[in-house]
Design an enzyme around this catalytic site. Structure first.
Site, PDB file in Angstrom:
ATOM      1  N   ASP A   1      -6.261  -8.137  -6.258  1.00  0.00           N
ATOM      2  CA  ASP A   1      -6.807  -9.068  -5.271  1.00  0.00           C
ATOM      3  C   ASP A   1      -8.038  -9.737  -5.885  1.00  0.00           C
ATOM      4  O   ASP A   1      -8.301  -9.608  -7.079  1.00  0.00           O
ATOM      5  CB  ASP A   1      -7.149  -8.338  -3.963  1.00  0.00           C
ATOM      6  CG  ASP A   1      -8.328  -7.385  -4.121  1.00  0.00           C
ATOM      7  OD1 ASP A   1      -8.740  -7.118  -5.268  1.00  0.00           O
ATOM      8  OD2 ASP A   1      -8.845  -6.912  -3.100  1.00  0.00           O
TER       9      ASP A   1
ATOM     10  N   LYS B   1       1.215  -8.930  -4.436  1.00  0.00           N
ATOM     11  CA  LYS B   1       0.069  -8.045  -4.181  1.00  0.00           C
ATOM     12  C   LYS B   1       0.388  -7.046  -3.067  1.00  0.00           C
ATOM     13  O   LYS B   1       0.145  -5.847  -3.209  1.00  0.00           O
ATOM     14  CB  LYS B   1      -1.163  -8.869  -3.804  1.00  0.00           C
ATOM     15  CG  LYS B   1      -2.419  -8.030  -3.596  1.00  0.00           C
ATOM     16  CD  LYS B   1      -3.597  -8.883  -3.150  1.00  0.00           C
ATOM     17  CE  LYS B   1      -3.470  -9.238  -1.676  1.00  0.00           C
ATOM     18  NZ  LYS B   1      -4.689  -9.913  -1.152  1.00  0.00           N
TER      19      LYS B   1
END
Length: 211
Positions: free
Chosen positions: A138, A120
């Site tokens: 996320d 991420k």
């Protein structure tokens, strides 16, 4: 969800917010990397307060190292998990100097080799600092993608792959920012604010609310 509906969703999100960006404050790729490393389980507001103290004193790998671990902790102690984050940032600074000439690398593999940097975080850096059309998934983006029907998946990697496959090319660069902001302020976790949502009629969520 069909391609035409997805196109219309992102067209509306773009019309509503033509130039979306991260809410973290940064000016250089290293500042962004630092801010993202500090942002795990912390709010962007909290991170910005800490970096407002840190960056005027140290905003390069060399300056962070010169600050020392205790000095770094002192600047970021208002953030959760600051001890671990300080250690990871310090190790990252040493690696950036030893392997990358003090610069933030522009490849996923090199970024993910840095302490505390996962998929991420690497996607955020590649997209926001270097303009690559990656999508960092996320909790907000995972929720919005599944709830609306834009890209359903059991985990963040599956959702990311579906988004990269289904988001029309012209929207891919900014899709990450539109979705995270939508999830943060409109399509919130407990009770989505469907009544004030610009894509309510396109969204395939069945339990709409009036907020």
């Amino acid at each position: 969800m069909n391609a035409q509906k997805r196109f219309e969703i992102f067209a509306r999100l773009r019309e509503h917010n033509p130039e979306p960006t991260t809410e973290l404050n940064w000016e250089t790729p290293f500042e962004l990397l630092t801010a993202v490393l500090l942002s795990a389980q912390a709010t962007d507001v909290g991170v910005n307060k800490a970096t407002a103290r840190l960056f005027p004193v140290a905003n390069t790998p060399q300056a962070i190292i010169a600050l020392g671990l205790d000095g770094l902790k002192e600047h970021i102690k208002t953030i959760g998990l600051f001890n671990t984050k300080a250690e990871n940032l310090m190790k990252t600074c040493h690696l950036l100097i030893d392997k990358h000439g003090g610069e933030v690398p522009e490849t996923r593999a090199a970024l993910e080799a840095l302490p505390g940097v996962g998929r991420k975080t690497a996607n955020v850096i590649l997209n926001t600092a270097f303009g690559q059309p990656t999508i960092a998934v996320d909790t907000h983006i995972f929720r919005v993608s599944n709830r609306t029907g834009i890209a359903k998946g059991k985990d963040v990697v599956e959702v990311e792959k579906k988004l990269l496959r289904h988001v029309p090319k012209e929207f891919r660069q900014d899709a990450h920012h539109w979705l995270i902001l939508h999830g943060r302020y409109t399509c919130v976790a407990r009770k989505p604010r469907c009544g004030s949502c610009v894509i309510e009629d396109l969204c395939e969520f069945k339990e709409k609310t009036e907020l």
